[in-house]
Design a protein around this motif. Structure first.
Motif, short mmCIF file in Angstrom:
data_model
loop_
_atom_site.label_atom_id
_atom_site.label_comp_id
_atom_site.label_asym_id
_atom_site.label_seq_id
_atom_site.Cartn_x
_atom_site.Cartn_y
_atom_site.Cartn_z
N LYS A 62 0.85 -1.18 0.00
CA LYS A 62 0.00 0.00 0.00
C LYS A 62 0.89 1.24 0.00
O LYS A 62 1.23 1.77 -1.04
CB LYS A 62 -0.97 -0.03 1.18
N ARG A 63 1.31 1.66 1.15
CA ARG A 63 2.19 2.82 1.21
C ARG A 63 3.64 2.39 1.20
O ARG A 63 4.05 1.51 1.95
CB ARG A 63 1.89 3.62 2.48
N VAL A 64 4.42 3.01 0.31
CA VAL A 64 5.86 2.78 0.24
C VAL A 64 6.54 4.14 0.36
O VAL A 64 6.37 5.00 -0.51
CB VAL A 64 6.28 2.08 -1.06
N VAL A 65 7.27 4.34 1.44
CA VAL A 65 7.94 5.61 1.69
C VAL A 65 9.44 5.35 1.82
O VAL A 65 9.86 4.58 2.69
CB VAL A 65 7.42 6.29 2.96
N LEU A 66 10.21 5.98 0.97
CA LEU A 66 11.67 5.84 1.00
C LEU A 66 12.24 7.15 1.53
O LEU A 66 12.21 8.18 0.84
CB LEU A 66 12.17 5.55 -0.42
N ASP A 67 12.71 7.12 2.77
CA ASP A 67 13.17 8.31 3.47
C ASP A 67 14.67 8.21 3.71
O ASP A 67 15.14 7.41 4.53
CB ASP A 67 12.43 8.45 4.81
N GLY A 68 15.44 9.06 3.00
CA GLY A 68 16.89 9.02 3.12
C GLY A 68 17.46 9.79 4.29
O GLY A 68 18.69 9.79 4.47
N GLY A 69 16.61 10.46 5.05
CA GLY A 69 17.10 11.20 6.20
C GLY A 69 18.07 12.31 5.87
O GLY A 69 18.80 12.79 6.74
N GLY A 70 18.09 12.74 4.61
CA GLY A 70 18.98 13.81 4.20
C GLY A 70 20.42 13.39 4.03
O GLY A 70 21.30 14.24 3.77
N LYS A 71 20.72 12.09 4.13
CA LYS A 71 22.11 11.63 4.05
C LYS A 71 22.35 10.54 3.01
O LYS A 71 23.48 10.07 2.87
CB LYS A 71 22.56 11.11 5.42
N VAL A 72 21.31 10.15 2.28
CA VAL A 72 21.44 9.00 1.37
C VAL A 72 21.25 9.43 -0.08
O VAL A 72 20.29 10.13 -0.42
CB VAL A 72 20.42 7.91 1.72
N LEU A 107 3.56 5.73 -3.57
CA LEU A 107 5.01 5.81 -3.41
C LEU A 107 5.44 7.24 -3.10
O LEU A 107 5.06 8.18 -3.81
CB LEU A 107 5.69 5.32 -4.68
N THR A 108 6.22 7.40 -2.04
CA THR A 108 6.79 8.69 -1.66
C THR A 108 8.29 8.56 -1.53
O THR A 108 8.79 7.62 -0.90
CB THR A 108 6.23 9.18 -0.31
N VAL A 109 9.02 9.49 -2.14
CA VAL A 109 10.46 9.59 -1.90
C VAL A 109 10.69 10.93 -1.20
O VAL A 109 10.17 11.96 -1.62
CB VAL A 109 11.28 9.47 -3.19
N GLN A 110 11.45 10.91 -0.09
CA GLN A 110 11.64 12.13 0.68
C GLN A 110 13.01 12.15 1.34
O GLN A 110 13.56 11.10 1.69
CB GLN A 110 10.53 12.28 1.73
N ASN A 111 13.55 13.36 1.45
CA ASN A 111 14.85 13.54 2.12
C ASN A 111 15.92 12.63 1.54
O ASN A 111 16.71 12.02 2.25
CB ASN A 111 14.70 13.26 3.63
N ILE A 112 15.96 12.57 0.20
CA ILE A 112 16.83 11.61 -0.47
C ILE A 112 17.34 12.21 -1.77
O ILE A 112 16.78 13.19 -2.28
CB ILE A 112 16.08 10.28 -0.70
N ARG A 113 18.40 11.64 -2.28
CA ARG A 113 19.02 12.14 -3.52
C ARG A 113 19.12 11.00 -4.52
O ARG A 113 19.51 9.88 -4.17
CB ARG A 113 20.41 12.68 -3.19
#
Length: 352
Positions: free
Chosen positions: A99-109, A144-150
């Motif tokens: 259902k929900r897929v969130v990829l959170d890099g924490g600002g460092k990934v 799908l959400t991508v956040q705080n990531i590069r």
């Protein structure tokens, strides 16, 4: 701002990379003041379902990312105190049973395609990812959400499924948003009348709800932008976009012959930053900076074609500058080619 060392994970080895090579500035337009609705905000991940890594850079591998994305849920990273780049050995694919897929890099990934492959893929109509409904072109999940990531050096060149495109991220169905994220040096096919989205390609969103791009950067400096036949950053067919407090610079649409392709040409070359096509859809850009993007054909900044002329384009409190349309653009709207309902709506913005 202090200079931060970056760790690159390649084949299990961690390598230090100077901050100047990665770009230390945070994503998005810090002066952007466009309000962000709930649908466009980051999702809380303080209690993740999955964590990639065990606290060391070497534990943050491509295989671990692929496995986490396939399982879905809220995903965070534990790769140590320093920033890391994970070079993907395979594309991470969302399973449609999630259902929900969130990829959170924490600002460092940073997830890198290594210039060889697409980084992230979701397609509700791909039976290989489990076909969960006969209405795959209009289903609510996955989201799908991508956040705080590069995302760096993704490459979808040669990908033919669903028309290709999406060097960093390809999405069809469900919903997608990118928040507080950066996209650099991504690529897709260099010719073709409708292929596009060096960074992101999106099709068929649930109930035609918009894709949100919030406080994110595409390019950001010379040599860092995306390159594709069309849409050096974003591309879609029949999809609405809300772009808030973001930055698009140095992206390029390099195809030749436009769409439909002129005789004797392979087609493409439109939408230096953003390429949109379809019937009824909307694009809203607010609080954003769109500069120094180029198109070999039309729309150095934005190419917008609503085939039935029902679509609308709105630009609010934004700066569009030096977006070169080498072939054509709409008179009075530098950097923009627009065919839709009326004329583009421009409020408190600079276009030059």
């Amino acid at each position: 701002m202090s200079r931060v060392a970056v760790v690159v994970v390649m084949a299990g080895a961690a390598l230090a990379v100077p901050a100047s090579a990665q770009g230390a500035a945070g994503p998005g337009n810090p002066a952007g003041r466009a309000p962000v609705p709930v649908d466009g905000r980051a999702i809380g991940t303080s209690r993740p379902d999955r964590v990639v890594g065990n606290g060391t850079p070497a534990s943050c591998t491509s295989a671990a990312v692929v496995a986490a994305v396939a399982k879905g849920g809220l995903i965070r990273f534990s790769c140590g105190a320093k920033a890391v780049t994970i070079v993907m050995r395979a594309t991470a694919k969302v399973r449609n049973t999630a259902k929900r897929v969130v990829l959170d890099g924490g600002g460092k990934v940073t997830l890198s395609g290594g210039g060889q492959r697409r980084i992230l893929y979701m397609n509700t109509c791909d039976k290989a990812q489990v076909w969960t409904t006969p209405h795959c072109d209009d289903q609510q999940w996955p989201q799908l959400t991508v956040q705080n990531i590069r995302f760096a050096d993704g490459n979808a060149t040669g990908e033919r499924a669903e028309g290709g495109g999406g060097g960093a991220v390809f999405v069809r169905g469900g919903r997608f948003k990118a928040v507080n994220s950066t996209f650099v040096r991504n690529r897709c096919d260099l010719t073709g009348p409708d292929v596009g989205g060096a960074a992101i390609r999106v099709l068929d969103q649930w109930r035609d709800l918009p894709v949100y791009i919030v406080k994110s950067t595409f390019g950001g400096a010379a040599g860092q932008g995306g390159v594709c036949s069309n849409g050096g950053a974003l591309s879609s067919i029949g999809v609405s976009w809300v772009v808030l407090n973001s930055v698009f610079t140095h992206n390029k649409a390099v195809g030749r012959g436009a769409n439909p392709a002129r005789g004797g040409t392979p087609g493409g070359g439109s939408g230096g930053a953003i390429y949109t096509d379809g019937n009824r859809f909307t694009v809203r850009v607010a609080g954003s900076i769109v500069t120094d993007n180029t198109a070999r054909e039309g729309g150095g900044a934005v190419f917008f074609v609503s085939n039935d002329r029902t679509g609308t384009l709105s630009i609010e409190r934004s700066a569009f500058r030096r977006n070169r349309s080498a072939g054509f653009e709409t008179k009075g709207f530098p950097g923009i080619f627009f065919l839709g309902a009326g004329r583009p709506r421009v409020l408190s913005s600079t276009l030059r």
